[in-house]
Design a protein around this motif. Structure first.
Motif, PDB file in Angstrom:
ATOM      1  N   LEU A  22       0.819  -1.217   0.000  1.00 52.78           N
ATOM      2  CA  LEU A  22       0.000   0.000   0.000  1.00 52.78           C
ATOM      3  C   LEU A  22       0.850   1.263   0.000  1.00 52.78           C
ATOM      4  CD1 LEU A  22      -3.113   0.235  -0.069  1.00 52.78           C
ATOM      5  CD2 LEU A  22      -2.257  -2.049   0.422  1.00 52.78           C
TER       6      LEU A  22
ATOM      7  N   THR B 115       1.462   1.502  -3.860  1.00 56.79           N
ATOM      8  CA  THR B 115       0.309   1.842  -4.701  1.00 56.79           C
ATOM      9  C   THR B 115      -0.257   3.219  -4.372  1.00 56.79           C
ATOM     10  OG1 THR B 115      -1.231   0.710  -3.199  1.00 56.79           O
ATOM     11  CG2 THR B 115      -0.290  -0.579  -5.018  1.00 56.79           C
ATOM     12  N   THR B 116      -0.292   3.578  -3.079  1.00 56.00           N
ATOM     13  CA  THR B 116      -0.843   4.892  -2.728  1.00 56.00           C
ATOM     14  C   THR B 116       0.076   6.018  -3.174  1.00 56.00           C
ATOM     15  OG1 THR B 116       0.106   4.676  -0.495  1.00 56.00           O
ATOM     16  CG2 THR B 116      -2.215   4.068  -0.782  1.00 56.00           C
TER      17      THR B 116
ATOM     18  N   ASN C  79      -7.141   1.881  -4.566  1.00 57.22           N
ATOM     19  CA  ASN C  79      -6.326   1.402  -3.451  1.00 57.22           C
ATOM     20  C   ASN C  79      -7.115   0.533  -2.482  1.00 57.22           C
ATOM     21  OD1 ASN C  79      -3.460   2.616  -3.611  1.00 57.22           O
ATOM     22  ND2 ASN C  79      -4.784   4.328  -4.145  1.00 57.22           N
TER      23      ASN C  79
END
Length: 214
Positions: free
Chosen positions: A28, A31-32, A49
């Motif tokens: 995360l 991806t964030t 997300n």
């Protein structure tokens, strides 16, 4: 799988925590940080997300469950009749087949000795234990993934949220590394430095990809 077969399996919540938490944290973070700099709407950012967060947890649940089941093909320490038949169909001579069988037996004995030397316990397969391991690994993944994501949930100014997310992730990885060192009876400094380096590499990878896609 026969319940009489043994394999190295999850030793409980500690193993599940050490696997699931850092995977969620780093995925995360990547991806964030990558998606916050792309020209997408706030709602699309949250949707993408959230889907990755939930899908990732389901994937690690399934993976942990399958790992607990083991692999019957590789649990065999001797050459099975089916494997022997396949080798014979390949026109492999009997002396070579016997040599392969002997080597498999030696490898199995060496592996058993290694497990005894390292005090590693092999356990029978239990569906309930495997299911629990999968669920716990997924839960720890969700907890780990929530930490870099939470800054964006609290602040829709993604530039500021990104800085907070990175700081939280590095702090969380430091704490996780210290806990891991205690759980595994290892020196904390090498583990902390190594995991911080992994975290830095993930952040740098997201930053480089962001500069490319912009």
């Amino acid at each position: 799988m026969s319940k009489e077969q043994k394999a190295i399996r999850s030793s409980g919540w500690k193993t599940d925590f050490l696997i699931g938490f850092p995977e969620g944290l780093l995925l995360l973070l990547f991806t964030t940080f990558l998606s916050q700099g792309l020209p997408i709407t706030v709602q699309l950012f949250y949707t993408i997300n959230t889907c990755i967060w939930v899908a990732g947890s389901l994937l690690v649940m399934i993976t942990a469950f399958q790992a607990s089941r083991g692999d019957t093909q590789h649990d065999e320490s001797t050459l099975s009749p089916e494997e022997r038949e396949k080798l014979e169909k390949l026109n492999i001579s009997e002396p070579i087949i016997r040599n392969i069988a002997d080597e498999m037996q030696k490898d199995a004995q060496q592996w058993e000795q290694t497990l005894r030397d390292e005090h590693v316990e092999e356990r029978h397969f239990s569906f309930a234990t495997a299911l629990r391991s999968g669920l716990l690994t997924g839960i720890f993944f969700l907890i780990g993934g929530l930490l870099p994501f939470i800054s964006y949930l609290r602040n829709e100014n993604f530039a500021m949220a990104a800085s907070g997310s990175v700081m939280i992730t590095f702090l969380a990885m430091t704490v996780f590394s210290f806990i891991k060192s205690r759980l595994t009876s290892q020196s904390p400094i090498p583990i902390i430095l190594r995991n911080l380096a992994y975290t830095g590499a993930v952040w740098l990878g997201a930053y480089v990809m962001l500069t490319i896609f912009r």
